[in-house]
Design an enzyme around this catalytic site. Structure first.
Site, PDB file in Angstrom:
ATOM      1  N   THR A  12      76.380  64.115   7.034  1.00 13.87           N
ATOM      2  CA  THR A  12      77.256  63.059   7.582  1.00 13.87           C
ATOM      3  C   THR A  12      76.468  62.203   8.399  1.00 13.87           C
ATOM      4  O   THR A  12      75.570  62.520   9.072  1.00 13.87           O
ATOM      5  CB  THR A  12      77.941  64.009   8.892  1.00 13.87           C
ATOM      6  N   GLY A  56      85.074  59.869  14.531  1.00 14.76           N
ATOM      7  CA  GLY A  56      84.539  60.154  13.525  1.00 14.76           C
ATOM      8  C   GLY A  56      83.741  61.542  13.941  1.00 14.76           C
ATOM      9  O   GLY A  56      83.490  61.741  15.117  1.00 14.76           O
ATOM     10  N   SER A 135      73.393  63.749  10.429  1.00 14.07           N
ATOM     11  CA  SER A 135      71.947  63.987   9.880  1.00 14.07           C
ATOM     12  C   SER A 135      71.199  62.653   9.526  1.00 14.07           C
ATOM     13  O   SER A 135      70.073  62.444   9.890  1.00 14.07           O
ATOM     14  CB  SER A 135      71.933  64.715   8.481  1.00 14.07           C
ATOM     15  N   ALA A 167      71.466  55.217   4.373  1.00 19.22           N
ATOM     16  CA  ALA A 167      71.508  55.816   3.063  1.00 19.22           C
ATOM     17  C   ALA A 167      70.354  55.642   2.131  1.00 19.22           C
ATOM     18  O   ALA A 167      70.243  56.576   1.391  1.00 19.22           O
ATOM     19  CB  ALA A 167      72.819  55.290   2.315  1.00 19.22           C
ATOM     20  N   CYS A 170      68.031  58.795   4.428  1.00 18.00           N
ATOM     21  CA  CYS A 170      68.403  60.081   4.463  1.00 18.00           C
ATOM     22  C   CYS A 170      69.095  60.489   3.200  1.00 18.00           C
ATOM     23  O   CYS A 170      69.926  59.943   2.945  1.00 18.00           O
ATOM     24  CB  CYS A 170      69.599  59.924   5.650  1.00 18.00           C
ATOM     25  N   THR A 173      72.722  61.236   3.319  1.00 18.77           N
ATOM     26  CA  THR A 173      73.809  60.224   3.638  1.00 18.77           C
ATOM     27  C   THR A 173      73.973  59.452   2.277  1.00 18.77           C
ATOM     28  O   THR A 173      72.915  58.952   1.574  1.00 18.77           O
ATOM     29  CB  THR A 173      73.049  59.352   4.644  1.00 18.77           C
TER      30      THR A 173
END
Length: 182
Positions: A12, A56, A135, A167, A170, A173
């Site tokens: 996440t 969120g 994360s 993204a 990680c 992600t």
């Protein structure tokens, strides 16, 4: 991860940016179990409180949904008072035996303010109006801070670019975003 046979759920990244009278929140869609991507299009950002609040979540999904439901109930009790609803939820989260076991964090925002809520009873309002959890949260946070002063970028453009950067860095992600704005 506590044992060699246990696998940890990951995946996440939630980012909330406030700029120019607008707020944007984005969440990626990846859910991973260990080194396996289980789902790529999870919806981790939602509108609650009659659409006036963005929320969120990161952490265990069932726990996060429990907290979302509780926050909605607090918003019904304290309409248009996001801070009060968050504080009341945090009190319950800290003192209720069942809620204390929930493993999740939340980023919430309305048209005026943004908050980070934790199971430790924290209701934090960042001074730079950027909230990031999960994360890939630190990567998204760093990217958003680097982009915030770019005049040509509004809040939504910043969350989209910062999430793309997260993204790329990680492994938990992805770039399948849900973005909501107020």
């Amino acid at each position: 991860m506590t044992g060699t046979n246990e696998q940890a759920w990951h995946g996440t990244t939630i980012l909330c940016v406030r700029k120019g009278g607008r707020v944007a929140m984005a969440g990626d869609g990846q859910v991973s179990l260990g080194q396996t991507v289980v789902k790529g299009n999870a919806r981790k950002v939602r509108r609650i409180g009659g659409g006036a609040v963005l929320a969120g979540f990161a952490g265990a999904t069932a726990d996060a949904f429990t907290l979302l439901e509780r926050l909605e109930a607090k918003l019904e009790r304290y309409p248009a008072q996001l801070e009060r609803a968050c504080v009341e939820l945090a009190k319950d989260w800290r003192t209720d035996r069942y809620l204390r076991r929930l493993e999740a964090m939340m980023a919430v925002a309305d048209k005026d303010r943004s908050f980070l809520l934790t199971g430790m009873g924290d209701v934090l309002e960042p001074e730079d109006a950027i909230v990031a959890i999960g994360s890939g949260g630190n990567y998204a946070l760093a990217a958003a801070r680097a982009l915030i002063d770019r005049e040509e970028m509004d809040a939504e453009a910043i969350v989209r670019r910062a999430m793309a950067i997260a993204a790329e860095i990680c492994v938990y992600t992805n770039d399948r975003l849900v973005v909501e704005t107020l």
